[in-house]
Design a protein around this motif. Structure first.
Motif, mmCIF file in Angstrom:
data_model
loop_
_atom_site.group_PDB
_atom_site.id
_atom_site.type_symbol
_atom_site.label_atom_id
_atom_site.label_comp_id
_atom_site.label_asym_id
_atom_site.label_seq_id
_atom_site.Cartn_x
_atom_site.Cartn_y
_atom_site.Cartn_z
ATOM 1 N N THR A 79 17.958 -4.336 7.777
ATOM 2 C CA THR A 79 19.071 -3.448 8.086
ATOM 3 C C THR A 79 19.686 -2.916 6.798
ATOM 4 O O THR A 79 19.481 -3.493 5.723
ATOM 5 C CB THR A 79 20.153 -4.204 8.896
ATOM 6 O OG1 THR A 79 21.259 -3.343 9.139
ATOM 7 C CG2 THR A 79 20.640 -5.424 8.139
ATOM 8 N N GLY A 82 25.373 -5.254 6.528
ATOM 9 C CA GLY A 82 25.391 -6.701 6.703
ATOM 10 C C GLY A 82 25.895 -7.405 5.460
ATOM 11 O O GLY A 82 27.055 -7.263 5.081
ATOM 12 N N ASP A 235 24.775 -17.665 9.074
ATOM 13 C CA ASP A 235 25.206 -16.968 7.868
ATOM 14 C C ASP A 235 25.762 -17.954 6.837
ATOM 15 O O ASP A 235 25.927 -17.605 5.667
ATOM 16 C CB ASP A 235 26.300 -15.945 8.193
ATOM 17 C CG ASP A 235 25.765 -14.746 8.959
ATOM 18 O OD1 ASP A 235 24.563 -14.446 8.823
ATOM 19 O OD2 ASP A 235 26.546 -14.105 9.685
ATOM 20 N N ARG A 302 18.444 -6.896 3.083
ATOM 21 C CA ARG A 302 19.348 -7.361 4.132
ATOM 22 C C ARG A 302 18.605 -7.597 5.444
ATOM 23 O O ARG A 302 17.727 -6.823 5.818
ATOM 24 C CB ARG A 302 20.472 -6.354 4.356
ATOM 25 C CG ARG A 302 21.455 -6.232 3.201
ATOM 26 C CD ARG A 302 22.532 -5.201 3.537
ATOM 27 N NE ARG A 302 23.548 -5.104 2.498
ATOM 28 C CZ ARG A 302 23.447 -4.329 1.428
ATOM 29 N NH1 ARG A 302 22.359 -3.573 1.260
ATOM 30 N NH2 ARG A 302 24.418 -4.290 0.532
ATOM 31 N N GLN A 304 19.486 -8.971 9.688
ATOM 32 C CA GLN A 304 20.447 -9.345 10.717
ATOM 33 C C GLN A 304 19.700 -9.818 11.956
ATOM 34 O O GLN A 304 18.587 -9.365 12.232
ATOM 35 C CB GLN A 304 21.342 -8.162 11.101
ATOM 36 C CG GLN A 304 22.365 -7.762 10.067
ATOM 37 C CD GLN A 304 23.303 -6.670 10.586
ATOM 38 O OE1 GLN A 304 23.022 -6.020 11.584
ATOM 39 N NE2 GLN A 304 24.421 -6.480 9.892
ATOM 40 N N ASP A 305 20.331 -10.742 12.680
ATOM 41 C CA ASP A 305 19.832 -11.150 13.984
ATOM 42 C C ASP A 305 21.023 -11.197 14.940
ATOM 43 O O ASP A 305 21.656 -12.246 15.117
ATOM 44 C CB ASP A 305 19.155 -12.524 13.912
ATOM 45 C CG ASP A 305 18.497 -12.916 15.237
ATOM 46 O OD1 ASP A 305 18.722 -12.205 16.241
ATOM 47 O OD2 ASP A 305 17.768 -13.927 15.267
ATOM 48 N N PRO A 306 21.367 -10.047 15.544
ATOM 49 C CA PRO A 306 22.546 -9.989 16.417
ATOM 50 C C PRO A 306 22.480 -10.943 17.600
ATOM 51 O O PRO A 306 23.524 -11.356 18.117
ATOM 52 C CB PRO A 306 22.544 -8.529 16.896
ATOM 53 C CG PRO A 306 21.774 -7.783 15.848
ATOM 54 C CD PRO A 306 20.717 -8.736 15.386
ATOM 55 N N HIS A 309 24.197 -13.845 16.385
ATOM 56 C CA HIS A 309 25.392 -13.515 15.606
ATOM 57 C C HIS A 309 25.217 -13.819 14.119
ATOM 58 O O HIS A 309 26.182 -14.205 13.454
ATOM 59 C CB HIS A 309 26.615 -14.259 16.154
ATOM 60 C CG HIS A 309 26.865 -14.008 17.609
ATOM 61 N ND1 HIS A 309 27.360 -12.821 18.089
ATOM 62 C CD2 HIS A 309 26.649 -14.796 18.696
ATOM 63 C CE1 HIS A 309 27.465 -12.886 19.406
ATOM 64 N NE2 HIS A 309 27.034 -14.073 19.804
ATOM 65 N N ASN A 311 24.727 -12.057 10.838
ATOM 66 C CA ASN A 311 24.857 -10.679 10.368
ATOM 67 C C ASN A 311 24.850 -10.528 8.860
ATOM 68 O O ASN A 311 24.977 -9.414 8.351
ATOM 69 C CB ASN A 311 26.167 -10.087 10.916
ATOM 70 C CG ASN A 311 26.224 -10.144 12.430
ATOM 71 O OD1 ASN A 311 25.286 -9.732 13.095
ATOM 72 N ND2 ASN A 311 27.319 -10.668 12.962
#
Length: 391
Positions: A79, A82, A235, A302, A304-306, A309, A311
């Motif tokens: 991404t 993030g 995170d 970067r 992310q794994d929404p 959660h 980010n």
């Protein structure tokens, strides 16, 4: 549910290569709640029992330990948003094990400052060296025999909630008391149950099957981010562990029953300590060093794994790393020292995954480095069929 915290405004601060000549004082931002979560691991009185478990039966438990990994599947995607700095870039200098100042008991770097005594910040600097090199104090840290790794690298061993022995990679990190190990948070705090610490936690730098060339270090106190300990926020999947002074196994005429151990001193005095860097720009040239895996080099990006959660993750192209492996920037091959700027927590889509190191990471480190460790008292202890003789 992931906790929403009121932190300092995140800025896009960029940093160049960290080097010993460009470190200045910088503080971490204030927060509305306690960042660090801490748990005790083993008292001095409990250390003999911990070591009896691992070293008894000619190291049967060490040999039986299996690599540990998150059961939670991470499906991260690259991404443009993030992970980002939340303050000024900073760092703590690495320290080798052969510093003349340390031998003299002065505890000072070549620049005359006490290493790790207070927060350090790193100014942007132009990288005029090879991508895996940077200026630093000393270059005498030797390699272990395992894949030519620095001897700061080793295995952390522990017993999980399944009552079985496991291991992750771990790294000695510089601090004023020279007793810190960095690894993934899930290699210290059990995410399968209520977040209590893993049991019988130890670190063996330079581990080789049947040998602990630089001693065995039992965990004393573990530190992680509050959001990881409470909410399993990936995170924040990192941990620092203050360890007791090391104990070096000695030859015995009764192998498997009588375990003789000699004081091995502080971890950093024996193997040195990697530096630490935070709030660094994304895309830095990085080397991943893990136990029982070849080094991996590349530039970070970067992730992310929404769905979980997560980010503020970093990625680096790699199909195989061990959990807890160190991500180092400014790594110099001749001295085998650099700056810890991530820890492997998983692999996803052909990329190794790490939390982004920001000021909150540094707050956890600051809490951990205050813990002092002393020598484990000598004596003869019995644990089941084992006799532990600490000389």
């Amino acid at each position: 549910m992931k906790r929403v915290v009121l932190a300092a405004t995140r800025t896009a601060a960029a940093a160049g290569v960290l080097c010993a000549a460009t470190l200045v004082t910088s503080g971490a931002p204030a927060h509305a709640y306690d960042i660090a979560a801490t748990r005790p691991l083993a008292t001095e009185a409990q250390v003999p029992s911990v070591l009896a478990y691992w070293l008894g039966g000619d190291g049967r438990a060490l040999a039986a330990a299996t690599p540990y990994a998150l059961r939670l599947k991470v499906s991260a995607r690259q991404t443009e948003r993030g992970a980002a700095p939340d303050g000024k870039p900073g760092g703590v200098r690495p320290a080798d094990s052969g510093s003349a100042q340390e031998k003299a008991g002065q505890g000072k770097t070549a620049a005359g400052k006490t290493p790790g005594a207070k927060p350090d910040g790193g100014k942007p600097a132009q990288d005029t060296t090879d991508p895996d090199r940077t200026a630093q104090d000393g270059n005498r840290t030797a390699a272990s025999k395992n894949v030519n790794l620095p001897r700061t690298t080793g295995r952390v061993f522990f017993v999980g909630s399944d009552d079985k022995p496991h291991w992750c990679s771990g790294t000695s990190v510089q601090g004023p008391h020279r007793n810190l190990v960095a690894t993934a948070g899930h290699c210290v705090f059990d995410t399968e149950t209520d977040g209590t610490p893993m049991r019988k936690w130890i670190f063996i730098p330079g581990y080789q099957p049947g040998a602990a060339p630089f001693g065995v270090y039992a965990g004393k106190q573990a530190f992680t981010h509050h959001d990881f300990a409470t909410y399993r926020d990936l995170d924040r999947d990192y941990a620092f562990v203050a360890v007791h002074n090391g104990l070096a196994p000695q030859p015995s005429r009764a192998p498997g029953r009588v375990i003789k151990l000699a004081d091995g001193g502080r971890l950093g005095d024996g193997v040195g300590g990697q530096g630490l860097a935070y709030n660094q720009e994304i895309g830095r040239r990085t080397v991943i060093l893990g136990h029982s895996a070849p080094p991996v080099r590349g530039a970070t990006f970067r992730l992310q794994d929404p769905s979980i959660h997560a980010n503020a993750l970093l990625g680096l192209k790699s199909s195989r790393t061990t959990d807890g492996s160190s991500w180092l920037i400014g790594y110099r091959k001749t001295g085998r020292l650099g700056y810890l700027n991530g820890v492997a927590i998983a692999t996803s889509g052909g990329a190794a995954v790490s939390p982004y190191f920001d000021s909150e990471l540094f707050s956890v480190y600051v809490a951990a480095r205050k813990v002092r460790s002393d020598a484990v008292p000598g004596g003869v202890f019995r644990d089941g069929a084992n006799e532990i003789n600490i000389l």
